[in-house]
Design an enzyme around this catalytic site. Sequence first.
Site, PDB file in Angstrom:
ATOM      1  N   TYR A  35      -2.067  -0.607  11.394  1.00 28.36           N
ATOM      2  CA  TYR A  35      -1.628  -1.134   9.970  1.00 28.36           C
ATOM      3  C   TYR A  35      -0.455  -0.638   8.365  1.00 28.36           C
ATOM      4  O   TYR A  35      -0.163  -1.968   8.749  1.00 28.36           O
ATOM      5  CB  TYR A  35      -3.384  -1.036   9.154  1.00 28.36           C
ATOM      6  CG  TYR A  35      -3.244  -1.103   7.599  1.00 28.36           C
ATOM      7  CD1 TYR A  35      -3.341  -2.519   6.798  1.00 28.36           C
ATOM      8  CD2 TYR A  35      -3.105   0.050   6.329  1.00 28.36           C
ATOM      9  CE1 TYR A  35      -3.619  -2.365   5.709  1.00 28.36           C
ATOM     10  CE2 TYR A  35      -2.998  -0.333   5.337  1.00 28.36           C
ATOM     11  CZ  TYR A  35      -3.358  -1.739   4.521  1.00 28.36           C
ATOM     12  OH  TYR A  35      -3.308  -2.024   3.396  1.00 28.36           O
ATOM     13  N   THR A  46       0.585  -1.378  -0.412  1.00 27.78           N
ATOM     14  CA  THR A  46      -0.019  -0.347  -0.112  1.00 27.78           C
ATOM     15  C   THR A  46       0.703   0.523  -0.341  1.00 27.78           C
ATOM     16  O   THR A  46       2.154   1.206   0.272  1.00 27.78           O
ATOM     17  CB  THR A  46      -1.206   0.207   1.219  1.00 27.78           C
ATOM     18  OG1 THR A  46      -1.645   1.490   1.230  1.00 27.78           O
ATOM     19  CG2 THR A  46       0.023  -0.066   2.260  1.00 27.78           C
ATOM     20  N   ASP A  47      -0.319   2.478  -0.293  1.00 26.93           N
ATOM     21  CA  ASP A  47       1.056   3.851  -0.147  1.00 26.93           C
ATOM     22  C   ASP A  47       1.227   4.365   0.661  1.00 26.93           C
ATOM     23  O   ASP A  47       1.766   4.856   1.182  1.00 26.93           O
ATOM     24  CB  ASP A  47       0.317   5.313  -1.643  1.00 26.93           C
ATOM     25  CG  ASP A  47      -1.211   5.021  -0.583  1.00 26.93           C
ATOM     26  OD1 ASP A  47      -1.295   4.489  -0.158  1.00 26.93           O
ATOM     27  OD2 ASP A  47      -1.576   6.082  -1.933  1.00 26.93           O
ATOM     28  N   GLU A  48       0.673   3.658   2.004  1.00 26.29           N
ATOM     29  CA  GLU A  48       0.399   3.742   3.602  1.00 26.29           C
ATOM     30  C   GLU A  48       1.021   4.374   4.392  1.00 26.29           C
ATOM     31  O   GLU A  48       1.583   4.020   4.506  1.00 26.29           O
ATOM     32  CB  GLU A  48      -0.636   3.635   4.847  1.00 26.29           C
ATOM     33  CG  GLU A  48      -2.599   3.343   3.208  1.00 26.29           C
ATOM     34  CD  GLU A  48      -3.055   3.873   4.663  1.00 26.29           C
ATOM     35  OE1 GLU A  48      -2.719   3.502   5.837  1.00 26.29           O
ATOM     36  OE2 GLU A  48      -4.702   3.479   4.211  1.00 26.29           O
ATOM     37  N   LYS A 103       2.398  -3.618   6.517  1.00 25.56           N
ATOM     38  CA  LYS A 103       2.440  -3.737   5.544  1.00 25.56           C
ATOM     39  C   LYS A 103       4.391  -3.253   5.587  1.00 25.56           C
ATOM     40  O   LYS A 103       4.636  -4.043   4.030  1.00 25.56           O
ATOM     41  CB  LYS A 103       1.288  -2.413   5.011  1.00 25.56           C
ATOM     42  CG  LYS A 103       0.293  -3.617   4.785  1.00 25.56           C
ATOM     43  CD  LYS A 103      -0.383  -4.208   4.134  1.00 25.56           C
ATOM     44  CE  LYS A 103      -0.197  -4.418   3.338  1.00 25.56           C
ATOM     45  NZ  LYS A 103      -0.181  -6.288   2.228  1.00 25.56           N
TER      46      LYS A 103
HETATM   47  P1  NAD Z   1      -9.894  -7.127   2.240  1.00 22.93           P
HETATM   48  O1  NAD Z   1     -10.299  -6.653   3.978  1.00 22.93           O
HETATM   49  O2  NAD Z   1     -11.284  -7.023   1.454  1.00 22.93           O
HETATM   50  O3  NAD Z   1      -9.367  -8.583   2.169  1.00 22.93           O
HETATM   51  C1  NAD Z   1      -8.500  -9.484   2.803  1.00 22.93           C
HETATM   52  C2  NAD Z   1      -9.084 -10.948   2.413  1.00 22.93           C
HETATM   53  O4  NAD Z   1      -7.667 -11.466   3.098  1.00 22.93           O
HETATM   54  C3  NAD Z   1     -10.158 -11.499   2.914  1.00 22.93           C
HETATM   55  O5  NAD Z   1     -10.642 -11.869   2.458  1.00 22.93           O
HETATM   56  C4  NAD Z   1      -9.410 -12.152   4.062  1.00 22.93           C
HETATM   57  O6  NAD Z   1     -10.442 -13.242   4.194  1.00 22.93           O
HETATM   58  C5  NAD Z   1      -8.028 -12.836   4.220  1.00 22.93           C
HETATM   59  N1  NAD Z   1      -7.470 -13.163   4.917  1.00 22.93           N
HETATM   60  C6  NAD Z   1      -7.256 -12.099   5.971  1.00 22.93           C
HETATM   61  N2  NAD Z   1      -6.678 -12.550   7.021  1.00 22.93           N
HETATM   62  C7  NAD Z   1      -5.742 -14.020   6.335  1.00 22.93           C
HETATM   63  C8  NAD Z   1      -5.408 -15.180   7.044  1.00 22.93           C
HETATM   64  N3  NAD Z   1      -4.778 -14.683   8.361  1.00 22.93           N
HETATM   65  N4  NAD Z   1      -4.762 -16.175   6.682  1.00 22.93           N
HETATM   66  C9  NAD Z   1      -5.879 -16.014   5.067  1.00 22.93           C
HETATM   67  N5  NAD Z   1      -6.510 -15.021   4.449  1.00 22.93           N
HETATM   68  C10 NAD Z   1      -6.758 -13.993   5.355  1.00 22.93           C
HETATM   69  O7  NAD Z   1      -8.470  -5.937   2.192  1.00 22.93           O
HETATM   70  P2  NAD Z   1      -8.417  -5.555   0.578  1.00 22.93           P
HETATM   71  O8  NAD Z   1      -8.882  -3.949  -0.148  1.00 22.93           O
HETATM   72  O9  NAD Z   1      -9.062  -6.595  -1.021  1.00 22.93           O
HETATM   73  O10 NAD Z   1      -7.025  -5.810  -0.124  1.00 22.93           O
HETATM   74  C11 NAD Z   1      -6.152  -6.448  -0.499  1.00 22.93           C
HETATM   75  C12 NAD Z   1      -4.329  -6.086  -0.272  1.00 22.93           C
HETATM   76  O11 NAD Z   1      -4.276  -5.195  -1.062  1.00 22.93           O
HETATM   77  C13 NAD Z   1      -4.111  -5.658   1.495  1.00 22.93           C
HETATM   78  O12 NAD Z   1      -2.873  -6.380   1.241  1.00 22.93           O
HETATM   79  C14 NAD Z   1      -4.050  -4.419   1.165  1.00 22.93           C
HETATM   80  O13 NAD Z   1      -3.464  -4.476   2.405  1.00 22.93           O
HETATM   81  C15 NAD Z   1      -3.217  -4.174  -0.026  1.00 22.93           C
HETATM   82  N6  NAD Z   1      -3.845  -3.165  -0.621  1.00 22.93           N
HETATM   83  C16 NAD Z   1      -5.102  -2.434  -0.950  1.00 22.93           C
HETATM   84  C17 NAD Z   1      -6.019  -1.497  -0.706  1.00 22.93           C
HETATM   85  C18 NAD Z   1      -7.389  -1.232  -0.939  1.00 22.93           C
HETATM   86  O14 NAD Z   1      -7.533  -0.019  -0.873  1.00 22.93           O
HETATM   87  N7  NAD Z   1      -7.991  -1.646  -0.340  1.00 22.93           N
HETATM   88  C19 NAD Z   1      -5.048  -0.168  -1.667  1.00 22.93           C
HETATM   89  C20 NAD Z   1      -3.567  -0.769  -1.691  1.00 22.93           C
HETATM   90  C21 NAD Z   1      -3.038  -2.135  -0.892  1.00 22.93           C
HETATM   91  O1  DAU Z   2      -3.799   3.965   0.443  1.00 18.88           O
HETATM   92  C1  DAU Z   2      -4.577   2.801   0.179  1.00 18.88           C
HETATM   93  C2  DAU Z   2      -5.444   1.950   1.261  1.00 18.88           C
HETATM   94  O2  DAU Z   2      -6.595   2.753   1.213  1.00 18.88           O
HETATM   95  C3  DAU Z   2      -5.013   0.514   1.878  1.00 18.88           C
HETATM   96  O3  DAU Z   2      -3.815   0.153   2.595  1.00 18.88           O
HETATM   97  C4  DAU Z   2      -5.921   0.703   2.816  1.00 18.88           C
HETATM   98  O4  DAU Z   2      -6.234  -0.680   2.933  1.00 18.88           O
HETATM   99  C5  DAU Z   2      -7.596   1.295   2.693  1.00 18.88           C
HETATM  100  O5  DAU Z   2      -7.996   0.796   3.719  1.00 18.88           O
HETATM  101  C6  DAU Z   2      -7.320   2.454   2.348  1.00 18.88           C
HETATM  102  O6  DAU Z   2      -7.398   3.518   3.312  1.00 18.88           O
HETATM  103  P1  DAU Z   2      -8.010   4.198   3.742  1.00 18.88           P
HETATM  104  O7  DAU Z   2      -7.963   4.804   4.935  1.00 18.88           O
HETATM  105  O8  DAU Z   2      -7.285   6.018   3.294  1.00 18.88           O
HETATM  106  O9  DAU Z   2      -9.010   4.476   3.644  1.00 18.88           O
HETATM  107  P2  DAU Z   2     -10.759   4.030   4.404  1.00 18.88           P
HETATM  108  O10 DAU Z   2     -12.025   3.988   3.634  1.00 18.88           O
HETATM  109  O11 DAU Z   2     -10.872   3.866   5.473  1.00 18.88           O
HETATM  110  O12 DAU Z   2     -11.124   6.155   4.362  1.00 18.88           O
HETATM  111  C7  DAU Z   2     -10.547   6.897   3.432  1.00 18.88           C
HETATM  112  C8  DAU Z   2     -10.659   8.466   3.822  1.00 18.88           C
HETATM  113  O13 DAU Z   2     -12.078   8.445   4.329  1.00 18.88           O
HETATM  114  C9  DAU Z   2      -9.802   8.698   5.328  1.00 18.88           C
HETATM  115  O14 DAU Z   2      -9.143   9.913   5.485  1.00 18.88           O
HETATM  116  C10 DAU Z   2     -11.118   8.375   6.435  1.00 18.88           C
HETATM  117  C11 DAU Z   2     -11.560   8.952   6.245  1.00 18.88           C
HETATM  118  N1  DAU Z   2     -13.558   7.745   6.833  1.00 18.88           N
HETATM  119  C12 DAU Z   2     -13.215   7.046   6.093  1.00 18.88           C
HETATM  120  C13 DAU Z   2     -14.252   6.025   7.468  1.00 18.88           C
HETATM  121  C14 DAU Z   2     -14.053   4.584   7.213  1.00 18.88           C
HETATM  122  C15 DAU Z   2     -13.995   8.621   7.135  1.00 18.88           C
HETATM  123  O15 DAU Z   2     -14.503  10.024   6.899  1.00 18.88           O
HETATM  124  N2  DAU Z   2     -14.936   7.904   7.738  1.00 18.88           N
HETATM  125  C16 DAU Z   2     -15.392   7.121   7.734  1.00 18.88           C
HETATM  126  O16 DAU Z   2     -16.380   6.047   8.305  1.00 18.88           O
END
Ligand code: NAD
Ligand code: DAU
Length: 355
Positions: A163, A138-140, A167
């Site tokens: 988190y 992730t970019d975080e 990562k």
């Molecule tokens: P998600 O939470 O929707 O899915 C995670 C999946 O991993 C789920 O199906 C869960 O059951 C499985 N999982 C969790 N713990 C596990 C374990 N111990 N063993 C096996 N499976 C397990 O997540 P996502 O948003 O699809 O993110 C997927 C990946 O991409 C993550 O590594 C996250 O850090 C990365 N990522 C997400 C975003 C985003 O915006 N969602 C952006 C950049 C990177």
């Molecule tokens: O940048 C990549 C990341 O983006 C991924 O690595 C993470 O897995 C993914 O969850 C996401 O992280 P964020 O914290 O940016 O996403 P989230 O959707 O939780 O929040 C987006 C923005 O909105 C953040 O500034 C917090 C704000 N927010 C979020 C929630 C859930 C609110 O204002 N209210 C809310 O209820």
Amino acid sequence: MIDKTISKKNILITGGAGFIGSHVVKRFVNKYPAYHVYNLDALTYAGNLENLIEIEGKDNYTFLKGDITDENYIKTIFKKYRFDGVIHLAAESHVDRSINDPLAFAKTNILGTMILLNAFITLWKENWLGKRFYHISTDEVYGTLGETGLFGETTPYDPNSPYSASKASSDHFVRAYGETYNLPYVITNCSNNYGANQFPEKLIPLFINNIIHNKPLPVYGDGNYTRDWLYVVDHAIAIDLVFHKGIDKETYNIGGFNEWKNIDLVKLLCRQMDEKLNRKEGSSARLITYVKDRPGHDLRYAIDATKINKELGWSPSVTFEEGLSKTIDWYLANEKWLGNVTSGAYQEYYELQYK
Ligand code: NAD
Ligand code: DAU
């Protein structure tokens, strides 16, 4: 580097029942019949096999229910299926949950990644031809930007939440295994994804669900936090490209060239929802409620995706307005999916987070 030709391979995708993972699994199963795709997922609250119904009967697909932190189980399946490639997405992924339970994030995201790395290097023992370990990050990990600047591949790591720290740590282990054991890895660091199948704890699906039910839209702090949004299908396309054409031991940043302040995004979402639900203009925006800020809230993320664009020819395929509209349409057409995932434990989580 991985073979250029698509030959028969066993590919392990972890976290394939989650949001991004399900799009990656579907793409690989449908596009590469020569691959056998093994989807390993523990089915936590975020994993949902309903996301994979369209491919569940395919000959080149197997679902494995298991936990990446279960070392014996992981050793057993690596011996049995001899995976040539791993695309590792399984993780605890929600920042707010990491604030309430940081240890769960260390366990899955750090220890789980190390267990997979150990199994992979033990299996191939430097016999690396045609093998690849692809770590999705992730970019975080880069922390926060001020009003200007972009995250590049060489931006120093500076994570601010449990988190992102977990990562970042897993990224370091992958890189360290590359240096120490010569592991052929690639890492991508991507910005915020949105689209179908995202669990409604994240901003966009949570707000869509609340608008449908006329519930308050809890905007953290003043709403002036900025994220760079990418349509999940474009992320899956980038993952496919990097898996097949990326260079060993390289990192690629992936982003949407698409920055939005939260409050502006929420207002756009409200306008699109009013139109699609045939509600009076302004009705959804009236639900906006400013609430207590997230501790350690990163001000701004924005990705410089020049490297993947120049070297691999990738760029996003849809505009944000189109992607958001498709996303809303998917949730409106899948209210049963939304109803299933928001019953039970989701209500408890919601109470705890937004009380
Ligand atoms: P998600 O939470 O929707 O899915 C995670 C999946 O991993 C789920 O199906 C869960 O059951 C499985 N999982 C969790 N713990 C596990 C374990 N111990 N063993 C096996 N499976 C397990 O997540 P996502 O948003 O699809 O993110 C997927 C990946 O991409 C993550 O590594 C996250 O850090 C990365 N990522 C997400 C975003 C985003 O915006 N969602 C952006 C950049 C990177
Ligand atoms: O940048 C990549 C990341 O983006 C991924 O690595 C993470 O897995 C993914 O969850 C996401 O992280 P964020 O914290 O940016 O996403 P989230 O959707 O939780 O929040 C987006 C923005 O909105 C953040 O500034 C917090 C704000 N927010 C979020 C929630 C859930 C609110 O204002 N209210 C809310 O209820």
